[in-house]
Design a protein around this motif. Structure first.
Motif, PDB file in Angstrom:
ATOM      1  N   THR A 228      98.155  78.674 -34.693  1.00 62.46           N
ATOM      2  CA  THR A 228      99.026  79.588 -35.434  1.00 62.46           C
ATOM      3  C   THR A 228     100.475  79.131 -35.347  1.00 62.46           C
ATOM      4  O   THR A 228     101.195  79.074 -36.345  1.00 62.46           O
ATOM      5  N   ILE A 229     100.923  78.793 -34.113  1.00 60.95           N
ATOM      6  CA  ILE A 229     102.304  78.341 -33.952  1.00 60.95           C
ATOM      7  C   ILE A 229     102.524  77.027 -34.686  1.00 60.95           C
ATOM      8  O   ILE A 229     103.544  76.826 -35.331  1.00 60.95           O
ATOM      9  N   GLU A 230     101.519  76.122 -34.579  1.00 58.10           N
ATOM     10  CA  GLU A 230     101.657  74.832 -35.259  1.00 58.10           C
ATOM     11  C   GLU A 230     101.847  75.038 -36.749  1.00 58.10           C
ATOM     12  O   GLU A 230     102.727  74.441 -37.371  1.00 58.10           O
ATOM     13  N   LEU A 231     101.022  75.904 -37.308  1.00 56.51           N
ATOM     14  CA  LEU A 231     101.133  76.231 -38.728  1.00 56.51           C
ATOM     15  C   LEU A 231     102.525  76.774 -39.020  1.00 56.51           C
ATOM     16  O   LEU A 231     103.192  76.357 -39.984  1.00 56.51           O
ATOM     17  N   ALA A 232     102.995  77.703 -38.180  1.00 57.93           N
ATOM     18  CA  ALA A 232     104.330  78.280 -38.379  1.00 57.93           C
ATOM     19  C   ALA A 232     105.401  77.210 -38.277  1.00 57.93           C
ATOM     20  O   ALA A 232     106.372  77.200 -39.047  1.00 57.93           O
ATOM     21  N   ALA A 233     105.218  76.267 -37.332  1.00 52.20           N
ATOM     22  CA  ALA A 233     106.205  75.204 -37.147  1.00 52.20           C
ATOM     23  C   ALA A 233     106.283  74.317 -38.385  1.00 52.20           C
ATOM     24  O   ALA A 233     107.368  74.025 -38.895  1.00 52.20           O
ATOM     25  N   VAL A 234     105.116  73.896 -38.876  1.00 52.40           N
ATOM     26  CA  VAL A 234     105.096  73.052 -40.077  1.00 52.40           C
ATOM     27  C   VAL A 234     105.690  73.818 -41.258  1.00 52.40           C
ATOM     28  O   VAL A 234     106.519  73.290 -42.011  1.00 52.40           O
ATOM     29  N   ALA A 235     105.291  75.075 -41.410  1.00 49.43           N
ATOM     30  CA  ALA A 235     105.782  75.859 -42.543  1.00 49.43           C
ATOM     31  C   ALA A 235     107.298  76.033 -42.454  1.00 49.43           C
ATOM     32  O   ALA A 235     108.006  75.895 -43.455  1.00 49.43           O
ATOM     33  N   ALA A 236     107.801  76.312 -41.242  1.00 46.77           N
ATOM     34  CA  ALA A 236     109.243  76.521 -41.088  1.00 46.77           C
ATOM     35  C   ALA A 236     110.014  75.236 -41.371  1.00 46.77           C
ATOM     36  O   ALA A 236     111.029  75.253 -42.079  1.00 46.77           O
ATOM     37  N   SER A 237     109.537  74.116 -40.844  1.00 42.88           N
ATOM     38  CA  SER A 237     110.205  72.837 -41.095  1.00 42.88           C
ATOM     39  C   SER A 237     110.192  72.515 -42.584  1.00 42.88           C
ATOM     40  O   SER A 237     111.201  72.080 -43.148  1.00 42.88           O
ATOM     41  N   ALA A 238     109.031  72.720 -43.212  1.00 45.10           N
ATOM     42  CA  ALA A 238     108.932  72.433 -44.643  1.00 45.10           C
ATOM     43  C   ALA A 238     109.916  73.297 -45.421  1.00 45.10           C
ATOM     44  O   ALA A 238     110.622  72.815 -46.306  1.00 45.10           O
TER      45      ALA A 238
ATOM     46  N   ARG B 152     116.130  83.924 -50.197  1.00 46.09           N
ATOM     47  CA  ARG B 152     116.411  85.141 -49.450  1.00 46.09           C
ATOM     48  C   ARG B 152     115.731  85.147 -48.075  1.00 46.09           C
ATOM     49  O   ARG B 152     116.095  85.923 -47.195  1.00 46.09           O
ATOM     50  N   ILE B 153     114.696  84.305 -47.913  1.00 44.56           N
ATOM     51  CA  ILE B 153     113.997  84.230 -46.624  1.00 44.56           C
ATOM     52  C   ILE B 153     114.860  83.541 -45.572  1.00 44.56           C
ATOM     53  O   ILE B 153     114.679  83.734 -44.377  1.00 44.56           O
ATOM     54  N   GLU B 154     115.838  82.732 -46.036  1.00 44.11           N
ATOM     55  CA  GLU B 154     116.538  81.817 -45.136  1.00 44.11           C
ATOM     56  C   GLU B 154     117.010  82.447 -43.818  1.00 44.11           C
ATOM     57  O   GLU B 154     116.791  81.878 -42.755  1.00 44.11           O
ATOM     58  N   PRO B 155     117.640  83.624 -43.829  1.00 43.87           N
ATOM     59  CA  PRO B 155     118.138  84.180 -42.566  1.00 43.87           C
ATOM     60  C   PRO B 155     117.056  84.363 -41.500  1.00 43.87           C
ATOM     61  O   PRO B 155     117.349  84.327 -40.304  1.00 43.87           O
ATOM     62  N   TYR B 156     115.799  84.579 -41.948  1.00 41.92           N
ATOM     63  CA  TYR B 156     114.732  84.825 -40.983  1.00 41.92           C
ATOM     64  C   TYR B 156     114.084  83.530 -40.505  1.00 41.92           C
ATOM     65  O   TYR B 156     113.255  83.542 -39.606  1.00 41.92           O
TER      66      TYR B 156
ATOM     67  N   TRP C 232     113.553  82.138 -36.648  1.00 38.83           N
ATOM     68  CA  TRP C 232     112.443  82.404 -35.728  1.00 38.83           C
ATOM     69  C   TRP C 232     111.384  81.306 -35.747  1.00 38.83           C
ATOM     70  O   TRP C 232     111.113  80.705 -34.704  1.00 38.83           O
ATOM     71  N   PRO C 233     110.768  81.038 -36.910  1.00 40.63           N
ATOM     72  CA  PRO C 233     109.789  79.934 -36.887  1.00 40.63           C
ATOM     73  C   PRO C 233     110.440  78.581 -36.600  1.00 40.63           C
ATOM     74  O   PRO C 233     109.815  77.713 -35.995  1.00 40.63           O
ATOM     75  N   ASP C 234     111.703  78.420 -36.988  1.00 38.44           N
ATOM     76  CA  ASP C 234     112.397  77.161 -36.694  1.00 38.44           C
ATOM     77  C   ASP C 234     112.474  76.925 -35.188  1.00 38.44           C
ATOM     78  O   ASP C 234     112.164  75.824 -34.695  1.00 38.44           O
ATOM     79  N   ALA C 235     112.863  77.950 -34.432  1.00 39.92           N
ATOM     80  CA  ALA C 235     112.970  77.811 -32.976  1.00 39.92           C
ATOM     81  C   ALA C 235     111.594  77.586 -32.354  1.00 39.92           C
ATOM     82  O   ALA C 235     111.418  76.707 -31.504  1.00 39.92           O
ATOM     83  N   LEU C 236     110.617  78.373 -32.807  1.00 44.63           N
ATOM     84  CA  LEU C 236     109.254  78.191 -32.307  1.00 44.63           C
ATOM     85  C   LEU C 236     108.758  76.786 -32.622  1.00 44.63           C
ATOM     86  O   LEU C 236     108.119  76.127 -31.792  1.00 44.63           O
ATOM     87  N   GLY C 237     109.058  76.344 -33.851  1.00 44.70           N
ATOM     88  CA  GLY C 237     108.609  75.022 -34.275  1.00 44.70           C
ATOM     89  C   GLY C 237     109.233  73.923 -33.435  1.00 44.70           C
ATOM     90  O   GLY C 237     108.546  72.985 -33.013  1.00 44.70           O
ATOM     91  N   LEU C 238     110.529  74.053 -33.178  1.00 41.72           N
ATOM     92  CA  LEU C 238     111.204  73.059 -32.331  1.00 41.72           C
ATOM     93  C   LEU C 238     110.520  72.993 -30.969  1.00 41.72           C
ATOM     94  O   LEU C 238     110.229  71.910 -30.446  1.00 41.72           O
ATOM     95  N   GLY C 239     110.259  74.173 -30.386  1.00 42.12           N
ATOM     96  CA  GLY C 239     109.588  74.214 -29.087  1.00 42.12           C
ATOM     97  C   GLY C 239     108.212  73.583 -29.150  1.00 42.12           C
ATOM     98  O   GLY C 239     107.863  72.717 -28.329  1.00 42.12           O
TER      99      GLY C 239
END
Lengths: 206, 206, 206
Positions: free
Chosen positions: B4-14, B83-87, B90-97
């Motif tokens: 789940t986190i991996e998916l969030a990380a890829v999605a956030a980076s993309a 409009r999603i940008e401000p949020y 969260w996935p960006d930080a998780l993705g970095l980790g």
């Protein structure tokens, strides 16, 4: 016939890079490097991603000599070479078709799925010009609104992969796919076809 | 939980890459490419450096579909996506980790030393955004004075590697390391923490 | 003696990148990254192209520590480091010679042809500074009219490869080749030798 087209594809890609370098005032060494990067960039990335050795230009050394020769001639007679530019569209379109189909075919041979094969086809077909743009310090052309390019590479890969899944022999499906990609590319350049989604005005610059 | 986190990380980076592309007026093909380069760049470099095959996105094809879907949606409804940008933080930080810990873990599994594992963790965690900046023709953000980023990736890698050397099971050390990196990243962005060495004024431009 | 020169070569390349970063206002993390990319870029590309594992800086970890140390010192005392710049030409020239000969020698050991070995020599000797320029968002210096650089790398590779083909022992041909490349580089910088083909005026910008 394939070797002839491959040669034309490498030569056209190299000339594309060299002409960009000429405009930016590169010297002969720069022309050679940007020509080689444009001609070999896409295939090299594909070979690295698929862990294939040796790289295709290490295996077919004569391609290096072709690029060296073009860079040397261009450095000595830049005006003459610049006059060729309008006719470059022909080998460029053929090259895009060949590189994308060859990229997909190589991936299929390595046992990749159709999705990965299509991605490799697009990378092989388009990455050379992306790397050329990055070297020349511009935002890559194909990322902006410009005549279809990656889409043509994708079409070529899809036609070929459809042929594969229908068990059509490569001697038929490959020329068909190359023709499809090249035709779409020629039409896109002549009629200024672009991806039908314009975005420039829709988001404010940050 | 990791997938789940991996998916969030890829999605956030993309999405990070796609939003940058939207601002620069990229078309759908460009969005797809810059999204994929940002999401897959770090892990691809790690896999190439460690000579791992297949590449992680070749192995987990569904990640490609996620990026394709995000690029398509973003091209069609750019304002909504913007409009999603401000949020995204969260996935960006998780993705970095996650990316940094995953990068270090992969290197450890390949028998690398802690130093190389930490380097691979930082590369995996940060190189996607570097490549995105290079494509968009800017000096990479993380090289200039901006909120801690590589430092967070390094912290994540170090926490995980310390756990390894103390023989703490990965099921404990990995979540801990991911949390440490993500927390530091969140704090750095919120409180504008930067590396405490400012250099801009100290050397004259040549 | 070779390890000493190799160390000097890596240190000089890293300093070249770090000094560029200092001028652009990079923070310590950025200095570290640009230093590592400049020092390791050429050899990494060669190792990837030849499918060699582990990469040379993975094998010789102490080189990483050298770059880390230089970046840290430079971030803390940027003015002092900037004062070293005029003397950098010495290790830079030696480094160019060593990297190009080492690159060619590695390729020969992998069974490559002389042409490919020469190409690998030039890539190893020059690609670090190309990648540094791309990161710092400039058109690579060696592509424009500037003192001979790739040509020096090529000379070093050719002298070494000529020695190989004449069965001269590497203990003789390598120092000779390194000296030839370094001497040409020093002369080129001092006397402002450039490739004798100027192109800037000859083609109109598009």
């Amino acid at each position: 016939m394939i070797p002839t087209i491959e040669l034309a594809a490498v030569a056209a890609s190299a000339l594309y890079g060299i002409l960009r370098g000429l405009r930016d005032g590169f010297d002969i060494v720069g022309l050679l490097c940007v020509g080689a990067a444009t001609a070999f960039g896409g295939g090299t990335l594909r070979d690295l991603f698929l862990d294939r050795t040796p790289l295709f230009w290490v295996e077919h050394e004569y391609l290096l000599w072709v690029v060296f020769g073009l860079a040397a001639v261009s450095a000595v007679t830049p005006r003459m070479v610049a006059r060729i530019e309008p006719y470059l569209i022909w080998p460029d379109a053929l090259g895009l078709g060949l590189f994308s189909v060859a990229g997909a075919a190589v991936a299929v041979n390595e046992g990749m799925s159709p999705l990965i094969a299509a991605v490799m086809g697009v990378i092989t077909g388009t990455f050379g010009s992306v790397i050329c743009d990055v070297i020349c310090n511009e935002t890559p052309n194909i990322f902006r609104t410009s005549p279809l390019c990656a889409t043509c590479a994708l079409l070529g890969a899809i036609v070929y992969l459809t042929g594969e899944s229908l068990a059509i022999p490569a001697t038929i499906s490959q020329p068909l796919a190359i023709t499809a990609a090249a035709t779409l590319r020629l039409l896109a350049v002549w009629r200024k076809w672009i991806v039908p989604v314009r975005l420039l005005e829709s988001v404010e610059p940050a």
